[in-house]
Design a protein around this motif. Structure first.
Motif, PDB file in Angstrom:
ATOM      1  N   ILE A 197      33.898 -15.835 -15.279  1.00  0.00           N
ATOM      2  CA  ILE A 197      32.602 -15.315 -14.230  1.00  0.00           C
ATOM      3  C   ILE A 197      32.508 -13.901 -14.420  1.00  0.00           C
ATOM      4  CG2 ILE A 197      31.941 -15.336 -12.044  1.00  0.00           C
ATOM      5  CD1 ILE A 197      33.142 -18.240 -11.538  1.00  0.00           C
ATOM      6  N   GLU A 198      33.585 -13.232 -13.994  1.00  0.00           N
ATOM      7  CA  GLU A 198      33.621 -11.750 -13.977  1.00  0.00           C
ATOM      8  C   GLU A 198      33.269 -11.117 -15.206  1.00  0.00           C
ATOM      9  OE1 GLU A 198      36.529  -8.142 -13.218  1.00  0.00           O
ATOM     10  OE2 GLU A 198      36.877  -9.734 -11.963  1.00  0.00           O
ATOM     11  N   LEU A 199      33.773 -11.626 -16.384  1.00  0.00           N
ATOM     12  CA  LEU A 199      33.363 -10.962 -17.624  1.00  0.00           C
ATOM     13  C   LEU A 199      31.981 -11.405 -18.061  1.00  0.00           C
ATOM     14  CD1 LEU A 199      36.616 -11.322 -20.100  1.00  0.00           C
ATOM     15  CD2 LEU A 199      35.636  -9.398 -18.682  1.00  0.00           C
ATOM     16  N   SER A 200      31.297 -12.636 -17.478  1.00  0.00           N
ATOM     17  CA  SER A 200      29.966 -12.644 -17.639  1.00  0.00           C
ATOM     18  C   SER A 200      29.079 -12.000 -16.761  1.00  0.00           C
ATOM     19  CB  SER A 200      29.471 -14.290 -17.426  1.00  0.00           C
ATOM     20  OG  SER A 200      30.719 -14.990 -18.091  1.00  0.00           O
ATOM     21  N   GLY A 201      29.487 -11.222 -15.649  1.00  0.00           N
ATOM     22  CA  GLY A 201      28.848 -10.313 -14.765  1.00  0.00           C
ATOM     23  C   GLY A 201      28.193 -11.270 -13.809  1.00  0.00           C
ATOM     24  N   LEU A 202      28.641 -12.402 -13.512  1.00  0.00           N
ATOM     25  CA  LEU A 202      28.252 -13.237 -12.607  1.00  0.00           C
ATOM     26  C   LEU A 202      28.980 -13.180 -11.353  1.00  0.00           C
ATOM     27  CD1 LEU A 202      27.323 -16.426 -14.707  1.00  0.00           C
ATOM     28  CD2 LEU A 202      25.539 -14.648 -13.664  1.00  0.00           C
ATOM     29  N   GLN A 203      30.053 -12.452 -10.983  1.00  0.00           N
ATOM     30  CA  GLN A 203      30.775 -12.530  -9.605  1.00  0.00           C
ATOM     31  C   GLN A 203      30.093 -12.117  -8.547  1.00  0.00           C
ATOM     32  OE1 GLN A 203      30.620 -10.198 -12.197  1.00  0.00           O
ATOM     33  NE2 GLN A 203      31.681  -8.331 -11.735  1.00  0.00           N
ATOM     34  N   LYS A 204      28.760 -11.558  -8.518  1.00  0.00           N
ATOM     35  CA  LYS A 204      28.124 -11.252  -7.276  1.00  0.00           C
ATOM     36  C   LYS A 204      27.062 -12.473  -6.958  1.00  0.00           C
ATOM     37  CE  LYS A 204      29.097  -6.610  -7.291  1.00  0.00           C
ATOM     38  NZ  LYS A 204      28.246  -5.189  -7.268  1.00  0.00           N
ATOM     39  N   SER A 205      26.702 -13.336  -7.992  1.00  0.00           N
ATOM     40  CA  SER A 205      25.884 -14.340  -7.795  1.00  0.00           C
ATOM     41  C   SER A 205      26.423 -15.638  -7.359  1.00  0.00           C
ATOM     42  CB  SER A 205      25.183 -14.724  -9.340  1.00  0.00           C
ATOM     43  OG  SER A 205      24.789 -13.547  -9.864  1.00  0.00           O
ATOM     44  N   GLU A 206      25.388 -16.568  -6.828  1.00  0.00           N
ATOM     45  CA  GLU A 206      26.047 -17.785  -6.542  1.00  0.00           C
ATOM     46  C   GLU A 206      25.908 -18.788  -7.710  1.00  0.00           C
ATOM     47  OE1 GLU A 206      25.046 -21.931  -3.745  1.00  0.00           O
ATOM     48  OE2 GLU A 206      23.629 -20.051  -3.557  1.00  0.00           O
TER      49      GLU A 206
END
Length: 569
Positions: free
Chosen positions: A265-274
């Motif tokens: 999730i972090e490497l995909s840049g989604l860590q701030k998204s639900e």
């Protein structure tokens, strides 16, 4: 590409009865009835899935035998190998089982094995069995494979190695001589839900072992983020147990993911998204699959069994890099394949696509076949060379039996396998042209003209005025979406442009449309070439899904346009 629009119907009486009980918009009740939800109780189970709704794992045929064999292995200090396929379903299944067994047994006695996609091929491999023999392993738990490996499991038996098969693929008449076969699709298996993925079947074995050993049931649910990822990636129906497992798995992804999922999730840049099931399908799963497509899928398991987040980030970085390579190969080969077709009048006119270049990467030919169907909607085969042999993947259009068509071309093939919608095959280089002609001949005879026109299935007609936050909230509660429970698709008729629609980034249309006194915005990706229809000020019929757009901290509802055409007054 012109599509056939098909609007689903539902018995109006049943939809009206449900609307009386649920007190929600009648159109949403119509969609629920279409999906087999006709009573308050069914709706309650659907909107509020409960883990208590999972079936007893011991209802599955051979479950007791599998548990007995594993506990006997514990008592005798046997070495156990957890074996799985190289895709998302297989690697997540292996990771769950490996982590669970390491917690309850001697960690040094547990190994895992993922066959190499190109050196060993799909499913149980002779190399894997030989590895087990060399390492004094006497029990193999096969996950997401094994049901079609009768000969290899006989070979293992001769070497003194027992198998437990956890699979979900359709069994042949000749079943493998395993100690236990866990597969709800067996003809005589009484298990109530037949559509589990391989990781789901493995999860049920974990639950059964846990209960047998008197462990806390909640411990089994630690693996639900991986189970949900497998369900999302394997395109199994989002119904019954799959829906319950996916619902709680996505919840875990958002609240307390395993280090491996968290790192991706972090490497995909989604860590701030639900995170939603869609993110698992289109962002997480491709990175896991890329390991096996481009290199070695073992690193996917190493990622998911890693408890140190710093090391998990390293493994996730490898998968991320493999996925970048996969995207580059996929994009480049698709471009080349489209160029081959577009520059050949004969290929353009055919009812099939067969393209071949010896240098194309074997790991992405299946993806490329799917991409070509988006442009040329017809059965498609993409071939490349692997050593002295030509190998390829085929994809079908809905409703056409691809496997039967390839079976009819078998005189040109060294080997083939697959199912209704997808297949793989090998042949000698000298047979490519003959296979291409025969495949075209067979498909031309068998395919119905309507099967060469894509169908856009629409759930219901609504008015723009219906699209309110309370309506969208209920649509959102229908998640997780997937086969047999897709995100609702709506049609709105006699819509006009407000004059503020525009083309963005030269490819997409930013819609601004109205109906009566209601105005709403939307986005239509890759529709810029149809902008003149909107500019004509003539009424149009719009087909779309509804989503939420966030801009500068403000949330608003918008349409995601799937198709539009002049209104049928």
């Amino acid at each position: 590409m012109e599509k056939r629009w098909h609007i689903l119907e539902a018995p109006e009486g049943k939809a009206a009865q449900l609307a009386d009980v649920l007190k929600i918009h009648p159109v949403l009740c119509k969609i629920l009835v279409q999906r087999g939800i006709e009573t308050y109780e069914a709706a309650k189970s659907y909107f509020r899935p409960q883990l208590s709704g999972l079936h007893d794992p011991f209802l599955m045929k051979d479950m007791y035998r599998a548990v007995q064999r594993i506990t006997a292995a514990f008592e005798k200090n046997e070495h156990i190998l957890v074996f799985g396929d190289y895709d998302v379903d297989g690697t997540t299944a292996v990771s769950c089982m490996f982590r669970f067994l390491q917690k309850i047994y001697i960690p040094e006695n547990i190994r895992f094995y993922i066959p190499h996609r190109y050196r060993e091929g799909y499913g149980v491999s002779k190399e894997g069995i030989d590895f087990a023999g060399e390492n004094h392993i006497t029990l193999i738990i096969a996950l997401d494979c094994g049901i079609k490996s009768a000969d290899l499991i006989r070979y293992a038996k001769l070497k003194g190695i027992d198998f437990i098969v956890c699979d979900h693929h359709l069994p042949d008449e000749d079943l493998p001589p395993a100690v236990a076969i866990l597969n709800p699709k067996q003809k005589d298996c009484p298990y109530p839900y037949k559509e589990l993925c391989g990781c789901g079947v493995g999860f049920k074995l974990i639950c059964a072992l846990s209960r047998h050993l008197g462990l806390n049931e909640a411990d089994c649910f630690h693996y639900l983020d991986l189970v949900a990822t497998a369900i999302a990636a394997d395109i199994v129906p989002m119904t019954g147990e799959n829906r319950i497992l996916a619902y709680y798995g996505v919840k875990q992804v958002n609240e307390n993911p395993s280090p491996g999922i968290k790192a991706l999730i972090e490497l995909s840049g989604l860590q701030k998204s639900e995170m939603h099931i869609n993110n698992l399908v289109f962002v997480i799963a491709p990175r896991i699959n890329a390991a096996g497509r481009m290199d070695d899928a073992r690193k996917a398991v190493q990622l998911f069994i890693e408890e140190d987040y710093t090391k998990a980030i390293e493994y996730a970085g490898m998968l991320h890099s493999d996925n970048d390579d996969r995207k580059e190969a996929d994009s480049s080969i698709t471009e080349q394949a489209l160029s081959i077709i577009e520059n050949d009048e004969i290929l353009i006119q055919r009812k099939t696509t067969v393209v071949y270049q010896p240098h194309w990467h074997k790991g992405v030919v299946g993806i490329v076949a799917s991409r070509l169907i988006e442009k040329y909607y017809r059965p498609t085969v993409v071939l490349t060379q692997s050593g002295e042999i030509v190998a390829g993947s085929a994809r079908s259009v809905p409703g056409f039996n691809l496997y039967e068509a390839i079976h009819a071309c078998r005189q040109h093939l060294l080997g083939y396998g697959g199912h209704f919608a997808a297949a793989g095959m090998t042949m000698l280089p000298g047979e490519v042209e003959a296979f291409s002609r025969k495949f075209e001949e067979v498909v031309t005879i068998q395919i119905e003209p309507a099967q060469l026109v894509p169908v856009l299935t629409i759930d219901a007609a609504i008015e723009l005025a219906d699209i309110k936050p309370v309506f969208y909230k209920i649509v959102s509660q229908m998640e997780p979406f997937g086969p047999e429970n897709l995100r609702p698709v709506f049609i709105c008729r006699n819509i006009t442009d407000t004059g503020y629609s525009r083309v963005v980034k030269e490819q997409h249309i930013k819609f601004s449309v109205k109906q009566n006194n209601t105005t709403i915005s939307g986005i239509g990706f890759n529709m810029a070439d149809r902008f003149s229809l909107l500019q004509s000020k003539q009424p149009v019929d719009l087909v779309f899904t509804i989503n939420e757009n966030e801009w500068n901290g403000e949330k608003s509802l918008q349409l995601k346009i799937i198709d539009f055409r002049p209104a049928l007054n």
